[in-house]
Motif scaffolding. Structure first.
Motif, PDB file in Angstrom:
ATOM      1  N   SER A 185       0.947  -1.244   0.084  1.00 49.12           N
ATOM      2  CA  SER A 185       0.015  -0.165  -0.111  1.00 49.12           C
ATOM      3  C   SER A 185       0.901   1.253  -0.065  1.00 49.12           C
ATOM      4  CB  SER A 185      -0.789  -0.141   1.287  1.00 49.12           C
ATOM      5  OG  SER A 185      -1.392   1.347   1.430  1.00 49.12           O
ATOM      6  N   SER A 186       0.290   2.330  -0.609  1.00 51.66           N
ATOM      7  CA  SER A 186       1.207   3.509  -0.511  1.00 51.66           C
ATOM      8  C   SER A 186       1.282   4.017   0.666  1.00 51.66           C
ATOM      9  CB  SER A 186       0.504   4.503  -1.784  1.00 51.66           C
ATOM     10  OG  SER A 186       0.234   4.019  -2.770  1.00 51.66           O
ATOM     11  N   ARG A 187       0.505   3.713   1.432  1.00 53.10           N
ATOM     12  CA  ARG A 187       0.481   4.190   3.030  1.00 53.10           C
ATOM     13  C   ARG A 187       1.374   3.472   3.659  1.00 53.10           C
ATOM     14  NH1 ARG A 187      -4.403   7.124   3.772  1.00 53.10           N
ATOM     15  NH2 ARG A 187      -6.067   6.634   2.279  1.00 53.10           N
ATOM     16  N   ASN A 188       2.025   2.482   3.408  1.00 55.27           N
ATOM     17  CA  ASN A 188       2.865   1.651   4.293  1.00 55.27           C
ATOM     18  C   ASN A 188       4.084   2.278   4.350  1.00 55.27           C
ATOM     19  OD1 ASN A 188       1.301  -0.484   3.950  1.00 55.27           O
ATOM     20  ND2 ASN A 188       2.397  -1.861   2.947  1.00 55.27           N
ATOM     21  N   ALA A 189       4.482   3.335   3.761  1.00 56.46           N
ATOM     22  CA  ALA A 189       5.975   4.046   3.575  1.00 56.46           C
ATOM     23  C   ALA A 189       5.828   4.936   4.586  1.00 56.46           C
ATOM     24  CB  ALA A 189       6.127   4.631   2.251  1.00 56.46           C
ATOM     25  N   ARG A 190       4.707   5.265   5.337  1.00 59.15           N
ATOM     26  CA  ARG A 190       4.177   6.283   6.287  1.00 59.15           C
ATOM     27  C   ARG A 190       4.428   5.575   7.711  1.00 59.15           C
ATOM     28  NH1 ARG A 190       0.324   9.305   6.520  1.00 59.15           N
ATOM     29  NH2 ARG A 190       1.491  10.423   8.086  1.00 59.15           N
ATOM     30  N   LEU A 191       4.396   3.997   7.793  1.00 59.74           N
ATOM     31  CA  LEU A 191       4.556   3.439   9.050  1.00 59.74           C
ATOM     32  C   LEU A 191       5.971   3.685   9.784  1.00 59.74           C
ATOM     33  CD1 LEU A 191       3.125   0.231   7.860  1.00 59.74           C
ATOM     34  CD2 LEU A 191       1.979   1.751   9.631  1.00 59.74           C
ATOM     35  N   THR A 192       5.943   3.815  10.870  1.00 61.98           N
ATOM     36  CA  THR A 192       7.142   3.890  11.785  1.00 61.98           C
ATOM     37  C   THR A 192       7.790   2.427  11.753  1.00 61.98           C
ATOM     38  OG1 THR A 192       6.011   3.242  13.923  1.00 61.98           O
ATOM     39  CG2 THR A 192       6.218   5.623  13.658  1.00 61.98           C
ATOM     40  N   PRO A 193       9.226   2.035  11.785  1.00 57.59           N
ATOM     41  CA  PRO A 193       9.468   0.716  11.850  1.00 57.59           C
ATOM     42  C   PRO A 193       8.744  -0.122  12.784  1.00 57.59           C
ATOM     43  CG  PRO A 193      11.210   2.389  11.850  1.00 57.59           C
ATOM     44  CD  PRO A 193      10.030   3.085  12.047  1.00 57.59           C
ATOM     45  N   GLU A 194       8.395   0.226  13.817  1.00 57.35           N
ATOM     46  CA  GLU A 194       7.705  -0.459  14.885  1.00 57.35           C
ATOM     47  C   GLU A 194       6.234  -0.888  14.388  1.00 57.35           C
ATOM     48  OE1 GLU A 194       8.759   2.636  15.544  1.00 57.35           O
ATOM     49  OE2 GLU A 194      10.851   1.937  16.574  1.00 57.35           O
ATOM     50  N   ASP A 195       5.692   0.131  13.965  1.00 59.43           N
ATOM     51  CA  ASP A 195       4.153  -0.105  13.510  1.00 59.43           C
ATOM     52  C   ASP A 195       4.273  -1.094  11.990  1.00 59.43           C
ATOM     53  OD1 ASP A 195       2.774   1.296  15.340  1.00 59.43           O
ATOM     54  OD2 ASP A 195       2.900   2.989  14.324  1.00 59.43           O
ATOM     55  N   ARG A 196       5.458  -0.973  11.394  1.00 59.38           N
ATOM     56  CA  ARG A 196       5.664  -1.680   9.986  1.00 59.38           C
ATOM     57  C   ARG A 196       5.777  -3.259  10.556  1.00 59.38           C
ATOM     58  NH1 ARG A 196       5.636  -5.124   7.569  1.00 59.38           N
ATOM     59  NH2 ARG A 196       6.662  -5.267   5.408  1.00 59.38           N
TER      60      ARG A 196
END
Ligand code: AMP
Length: 307
Positions: A185-196
């Motif tokens: 998802s284009s939104r995945n790039a905005r996740l913090t490493p912990e949230d990813r």
């Protein structure tokens, strides 16, 4: 690859191509390309004479202005990706061109827009239906390509196309996932490493639903509870909904006797992610001779096994 920004120019180009019986495959997108987008582009390129990719961050489908503001944009990188995949035309209009101040026409698909994300994002699917209707009329495709990652969007567009007799064939394509199962998802790039890392709980929970279904579980409330329980093991996941619904109507069901959809929306920080998987009971009936081209219920839509 030609870049076109004006809707009238795009439509004139499409009309000229159609006059020569050149088939257009359309891939509507909002940019920030990843391999999910690329899979749609490749297929459009393979199955048509000309591949048109539209790149338009559609303000009408954002109910939250902050979300629109933050949506990732990178036209230069997108251009390069579309070119390298072999897209013939990138259509990237301005919001002012798509929605002139005197515009008064909107498309609303009623029932199938209401459940799941429709409840959380008022006006979202009205925005989606309106922009896709405009893109169809501007680019005149023979086929249009959409990802099952956004399952409800596929159902809304299929319903609109059926109700309004829109001519293109709709092609719904399987969800492309990262190696650890997270839907791209284009939104995945905005996740913090912990949230990813935490977000992998989404495909894990859906795998659990699939395996219990494969073991014979047919009670939607049991599967729903199981998925919810699995999500709750991840404290970073803020559950918006977990639903098991009819795959065609998206309405609640008492038993999984027809194809069903397990759908999740959850927030990680301020990033909202969705994922879903179809559960299809083995059919006792022989396959119909002429399947309905708008019926997405039998399209493969599974979570890939863990790498
Ligand atoms: P978007 O730019 O997010 O609006 O997506 C454009 C198109 O790509 C839509 O039809 C999406 O459903 C599709 N898409 C987005 N992510 C994926 C994915 N992971 N796999 C397959 N298709 C996708």
């Amino acid at each position: 690859m030609k870049v076109i920004r004006e809707p009238r120019e795009m439509q004139q180009t499409a009309l000229t191509l159609r006059d020569k019986a050149i088939r257009i495959g359309l891939v509507p997108t909002m940019g920030a390309f990843h391999d999910g987008h690329v899979s749609l582009m490749r297929r459009a390129k393979q199955e048509n004479d000309v591949c048109v990719v539209s790149l338009f961050v559609n303000p009408l489908q954002f109910n939250d202005p902050a979300d629109l503001e933050r949506y990732p944009r990178n036209e230069a990188a997108d251009l390069e990706i579309a070119r390298s995949v072999g897209a013939d035309i990138l259509f990237t209009p301005s919001a002012a061109a798509m929605y002139p101040p005197d515009a008064q026409t909107f498309v609303e698909v009623t029932r199938v827009s209401q459940p799941l994300c429709g409840g959380q994002r008022p006006g979202h699917f009205r925005g989606v239906a309106t922009v896709v209707a405009k893109l169809f009329m501007i680019t005149l495709p023979r086929r249009a390509y959409f990802g099952l990652k956004d399952y409800q969007q596929c159902r809304v567009i299929a319903q609109m196309a059926r109700d309004l007799y829109f001519p293109p064939d709709l092609v719904f394509c399987p969800t492309v996932r990262e190696a650890d199962g997270l839907a791209m998802s284009s939104r995945n790039a905005r996740l913090t490493p912990e949230d990813r890392r935490a977000a992998t709980v989404l495909p894990r929970a859906l795998e659990l639903a699939q395996s219990r279904f494969a073991d014979g579980e047919r009670d939607p409330s049991v599967i729903q509870a199981l998925v919810r329980e699995r999500l709750l093991t991840e404290p970073r996941a803020g559950i918006e909904y977990v639903e098991v619904v009819d795959a065609q109507t998206l309405e609640p069901i008492a038993e999984i006797a027809q194809p069903a959809l397990v759908a999740i929306a959850a927030r990680f920080g301020d990033i909202r992610l969705i994922d879903s998987v179809a559960l299809t009971p083995p059919s006792p009936e022989p396959e119909p001779l002429a399947p309905d081209p708008l019926d997405t219920s039998d399209v493969p839509h599974r979570v890939a096994p863990r790498a």
